[in-house]
Design a protein around this motif. Structure first.
Motif, PDB file in Angstrom:
ATOM      1  N   THR A  64      63.190   2.643  86.347  1.00 33.48           N
ATOM      2  CA  THR A  64      63.118   3.957  86.962  1.00 33.48           C
ATOM      3  C   THR A  64      64.500   4.477  87.345  1.00 33.48           C
ATOM      4  N   SER A  82      66.296   7.677  85.367  1.00 32.11           N
ATOM      5  CA  SER A  82      66.565   8.829  86.225  1.00 32.11           C
ATOM      6  C   SER A  82      68.036   9.237  86.149  1.00 32.11           C
ATOM      7  N   ASN A 105      60.746  14.407  86.332  1.00 31.18           N
ATOM      8  CA  ASN A 105      60.973  12.968  86.504  1.00 31.18           C
ATOM      9  C   ASN A 105      59.858  12.333  87.323  1.00 31.18           C
ATOM     10  N   GLU A 107      57.174   9.309  86.342  1.00 27.40           N
ATOM     11  CA  GLU A 107      56.848   8.138  87.164  1.00 27.40           C
ATOM     12  C   GLU A 107      55.341   8.006  87.362  1.00 27.40           C
TER      13      GLU A 107
END
Length: 397
Positions: free
Chosen positions: A260, A264, A344, A348
């Motif tokens: 993650t 990102s 984003n 997730e």
């Protein structure tokens, strides 16, 4: 690019496909359709599933409007599904007699008029449809096999005194990258529209589009989620590879956290133009990352120190892949950060949904003695093989 006529100079190389409301299959029997679909499936399953429908709409100021929509006009004419392979569809189009081809073209035009809504002040306006690349070198020399071309041109009249403009395409056209150009204004307005949604109202009088914070958040959140589930098959397989390493939750938490953070970072840097790599390299390396994770799962069931570093590096690649899609969709200039963060966040949520589904499937037997031998290893062999196939085909084709 906006050409002298105010429209796009060329059609996108690989646009999303669409289907008509009422399929028209001139002299195509059911077995022919099944054969087309069966032949298409192995060819398309390895491709990136998230397709974009580019729409450029021009208001030249003479009381008319013109729009160009990137789509697979051949598949639309035959009413074939999204999964149909372009080469097979084009071959079927070339096999039609002249009268059959004319009828197929009319079927495609009718479907577009029924599907696409160009609304002025909340009321849909009728338009004519043409396929400007049909019979030209643009269709014959296109990288993607086509007869009618990969572009539909829509022409209509702007109602007198109209101000608010919105555009809507049905979900079958996938996510829409919309650009509205009005000559004399500094630059075109660009935004992304989630599948089946309507664009924010664009004011013809004030040269403004009313982007609301909530609208941008919801739209890009949905786009990020659908980029993973159900359209991002490569990202789904990668997340499943992380999940399958161990039956314990802590290794998964460490891996997902590293992934993650990494994606990102590159998503943000890439959207700012700081980092960039050729799309073919990115997609091939993403596929290779799937195979690597699967092979490691077969070799060991423990979280090794280097695994976190490897997952982080692969996360950087996946972030570039996310950025490529987001770049095609376009970003609202006035709410760039909100769109980036919500996209984003949607990614997730999509990844968490994949983990949740995987846990739901394996919860009853993931702690049994034969779980690794009879489930994890066969699944990883399959995932690794698919990833290796994609890495080769994406690099070569």
């Amino acid at each position: 690019m906006i050409g002298p006529s105010g429209l796009l100079r060329s059609a996108p190389a690989r646009p999303g496909r669409s289907t008509a409301h009422v399929p028209y299959w001139p002299h195509l029997r059911a077995r022919h359709l099944l054969a087309l679909t069966a032949l298409a499936w192995p060819l398309t399953v390895g491709a990136h599933e998230f397709s974009i429908t580019p729409v450029t709409l021009v208001i030249p100021g003479d009381g008319s409007f013109r729009a160009e929509v990137g789509l697979d006009a051949d598949a639309l004419a035959l009413g074939l599904p999204l999964e149909a392979d372009s080469a097979i569809v084009a071959s079927a189009m070339r096999a039609l007699r002249d009268d059959e081809l004319a009828q197929a073209i009319e079927s495609a035009k009718k479907a577009i008029r029924e599907d696409i809504e160009i609304n002025f002040d909340g009321r849909p306006e009728d338009f004519e449809v043409s396929f400007p690349h049909h019979g030209t070198a643009a269709a014959a020399a296109a990288a993607t096999p086509t007869v009618l071309g990969a572009l539909a041109r829509l022409s209509g009249v702007v109602p007198h005194g109209a101000d608010r403009l919105t555009v809507r395409l049905p979900p079958r056209y996938k996510a829409v990258s919309l650009e509205i150009a009005v000559p004399g204004r500094d630059q075109p307005y660009a935004t992304a529209v989630q599948p089946g949604g309507s664009s924010p109202p664009y004011s013809l009088a004030s040269s403004a589009a009313r982007h609301t914070g909530r609208g941008v958040f919801v739209s890009y959140l949905a786009l990020g989620f659908t980029h993973i589930l159900p359209k991002g098959l490569d990202h789904i397989l990668f997340v499943l590879g992380l999940y399958l390493l161990s039956a314990r939750w802590r290794p998964l938490l460490y891996q997902v956290s590293a992934f993650t953070v990494a994606h990102s970072v590159t998503l943000g840097l890439s959207m700012q133009g700081v980092v960039s790599l050729p799309e073919r390299w990115v997609e091939s390396l993403i596929a290779l990352s799937i195979s690597w994770v699967a092979v490691e799962n077969i070799a060991t069931s423990e979280l090794k120190p280097w695994r976190i570093a490897v997952v982080f590096c692969f996360g950087l690649l996946h972030g570039l892949g996310f950025a490529g899609v987001l770049g095609q969709l376009g970003m609202p200039d006035d709410r760039f950060l909100a769109a980036l963060l919500s996209f984003n966040l949607g990614v997730e949520f999509g990844q968490l949904a994949v983990v949740g589904i995987a846990f739901g499937v394996t919860a009853r037997f993931r702690h049994l003695a034969g779980y690794r031998r009879y489930f994890v290893i066969p699944c990883c062999l399959l995932i690794g093989g698919v990833g290796l196939w994609w890495s080769v085909t994406r690099a070569l084709f």
